[in-house]
Write an enzyme that holds these catalytic residues in place. Sequence first.
Site, PDB file in Angstrom:
ATOM      1  N   THR A   1      18.327 -26.032 125.150  1.00  0.00           N
ATOM      2  CA  THR A   1      17.247 -25.114 124.782  1.00  0.00           C
ATOM      3  C   THR A   1      16.264 -25.806 123.842  1.00  0.00           C
ATOM      4  OG1 THR A   1      18.716 -23.251 125.003  1.00  0.00           O
ATOM      5  CG2 THR A   1      16.732 -22.883 123.714  1.00  0.00           C
TER       6      THR A   1
ATOM      7  N   CYS B   1      18.402 -44.419 106.547  1.00  0.00           N
ATOM      8  CA  CYS B   1      19.410 -44.414 107.603  1.00  0.00           C
ATOM      9  C   CYS B   1      20.474 -45.482 107.378  1.00  0.00           C
ATOM     10  CB  CYS B   1      18.753 -44.584 108.969  1.00  0.00           C
ATOM     11  SG  CYS B   1      17.761 -43.147 109.404  1.00  0.00           S
TER      12      CYS B   1
ATOM     13  N   GLN C   1       6.816 -44.879 112.372  1.00  0.00           N
ATOM     14  CA  GLN C   1       6.099 -45.027 111.106  1.00  0.00           C
ATOM     15  C   GLN C   1       4.587 -45.121 111.310  1.00  0.00           C
ATOM     16  OE1 GLN C   1       7.423 -44.811 108.126  1.00  0.00           O
ATOM     17  NE2 GLN C   1       9.587 -44.877 108.649  1.00  0.00           N
TER      18      GLN C   1
ATOM     19  N   ASN D   1       9.606 -50.058 109.120  1.00  0.00           N
ATOM     20  CA  ASN D   1       9.878 -48.922 108.237  1.00  0.00           C
ATOM     21  C   ASN D   1      10.197 -49.320 106.803  1.00  0.00           C
ATOM     22  OD1 ASN D   1      12.204 -50.073 109.451  1.00  0.00           O
ATOM     23  ND2 ASN D   1      13.436 -48.381 108.686  1.00  0.00           N
TER      24      ASN D   1
END
Lengths: 417, 399
Positions: free
Chosen positions: A279, A365, A221, A191
Amino acid sequence: MRSNCNICVKISFFRRPALFRSALWAASESNMMKSEKIMEQTRHYFDNSATTQTSPEAAQLMLEMLTQSYGNPSSLHAMGYEAQLKTEKARRQLAKAMGCEPKNLLFTSGATEANNLALLGAAAAYPKRGKKAVISGFEHSSVEEAARELERQGYTVCRVMPDQNGHITAEQFAALVDESTLLVSCMLVNNEIGSILPVPELVKAVRRKNPGTFVHCDAVQALGKLKIQAQKWDVDYMTVTAHKIHGPKGVGAIYIKQGARVLPRQFGGLQEKGIRPGTENAAGIAAFGLACELADAGRAEHLRSVTEVKNRLLEELRGVKGIVINSPEDGLPYLVNLSVLGIRSEIMMHYLEQEGFYVSSGSACAKGAKSHVLAAMGIGEDRIDSALRISFSRYNTPEEAALLAKRILQGMQEIRR
Amino acid sequence: MKEIILLKDGEIALKGLNRSSFEDKLIKNAKRRIAPTGSYRCYKAQSTIYIEPRDEEADIDEAVARLQKVFGIAALCRACVVEKDFDLICSTALSYLDEQLREAATFKVKAKRSDKSFPYDSPKICSELGGVILDHYPHLKVDVNDPELIVTVEIREFGAYIHAKQLPGAGGMPVGTSGKAALLISGGIDSPVAGYMMAKRGLELIPIHFVSPPYTSDRAKLKVITLVHKMTAYCGRLPMYVVNLTRIQEAIKDCCPEDLFTVIMRRFMMMISERLALKEQCSALITGESLAQVASQTVHAIGCTDAASSLPVLRPLIGMDKEEIITISRKIDTFETSIEPYEDCCTVFTPKHPKTKPTLAMVTEAEAKIPGMEEMIAEAVESVEVILVTDKGAKGYIE
């Protein structure tokens, strides 16, 4: 300021009464395209490895899902059924882009969850297969940190270090695999520098050493950019996310090979075979499917256009004294990592931002921490401190790339070292 | 390096004068099935069908996987085509078959030379190429009787073909060469398997499914469409007929003894299917019945349902155990869908204690009490919904 105006245009558009919206959408499409163009002129977004602009097609589908087909896919009535048809369509679209069967895919909240599910879920499912894992030394934090959690659980984790070009051979992985190795994890495309790892060969080499070892591949990626064939490559787990390919944030997926297992890391209903309860994010999932289809259908064309953008940037910067390209020549053209020696990444980043050029100093990140990827490649401190990641998408143009290059060169003159 | 696919026909080779019509059908089926993977030229020569990609774009892996599910093909293999130059043949054989040669322990070379102008004869090709292979793979041993790997070189008019591993085909007869039949499909494990087995013997299928809304749901219908979609990998495109049985089921429940409900309902299904089948030029009905599996599948009950239709009813699973059926169901990938838990129309109004030994007299007497039977059957046939299911999906359901 100009860019803010464009955002206003979009927001006011969504605020119009629903009745007029669809008609308006069609009528304003040409205006929209124009406004997008202006937006691109003022905001030059070169951080597409961090995330991408959600494509208008995917955003439109999400809007429809949220306002019309908003049933719970697990509801037994017709509205639930309608939502289910759309999530199942997305599963097929994703399966096509990953080269696998739809039934072997589970949707998650993103790649971080999917990577955790792969590593920790596999370890939980096979407690007696061995207590060793082998990963590359420059995995994304969601794999690296999951591996550290395995270490805390008593596993030995071996890291295979890449060379200066970000390459690792299949044999390097296989050499560390023994009869106690439960899992090998290797990303398909790095990445931060874009090097492509030899995952198909790696699977074969690992299996020759220990047929019982599972192989996980973080393909975040690579999805929609390289031809992926999860099933043919025989990986056990593969993980992807929507927001790197012009889909929305908050939706990802894991491929689990027929016969391989993971135990759930969270508990609840029977959604996604009970392995990933909760959900379904039906709107996100549907948009993810569409994003996959668009990326996959235009793969060759997008690659060509992105390569042109990358080449244009490098044309201007290559050979300039003080600039070192950290990405390998044979990397994925969607990103380039380079160092502007003597200028700290963050300073250059903020300098570029003033004129609307958005690049990154590393993985988003990592939140500004020093790049562990470049460090793993054995790159010196000075290059790490001044590294920029410039990443492209199909919405970038070669002209913008030339402007960015010019701006970087200007920065080298203006910023006091 | 150019790759092609060779198909060997199975049983077709035993046919007499009409053999070429079987082969033509097979080529047509194969072509259609691999069309989504690229563009190909298909032709036959000496009981082999050649599938040649027209360009680099073709996805040969996918094409091979698809062809392995086409009935009428006994075996297939991928071959590499090179110019008829012996050195080139040797070097290509080494690179093209590298992985297979590495993995094998014993091998032999087989040569076929239909182009007699080639300077080496077959034994010479075998010994020379065998020598080259042995030089490069010292772990290999030659075994002419039972080798693990047979390296085949064919010297043909247009070039030399090199291939080794043969992959198994689906066997059977090309779909369509035995005519057409209607398959009664419920959503359970058995009927898709029955359809698969009869398609294997060359029948083109028309699946007929019965629904009874609101007792059955859209999801139950989607489940059957999904099953039919999975069957298309073997059977080709399938026009699925969906018949509404609600009114008839309610009438049976109102007018007939409870313990005869299932057998009478199945007779109605047969009558409706027969009419649809005749309309579509089908010559038989197919069901997934297996003797004694449930109360409606005893010999007595089957006798009663059989009498409702004048067409032959093919029951390929009649002598099979559930486990055997499940094995095939898993093989054709319908099992997981079949066990999804939706109510289907066979389980609506099921009697608590169905009669296991009904007689035809008993059943016809009960049926006579249903008013407007003919009109209800005609209405069901009239209001049928046709859903075309292809390998790409079904519009509105699987897109």
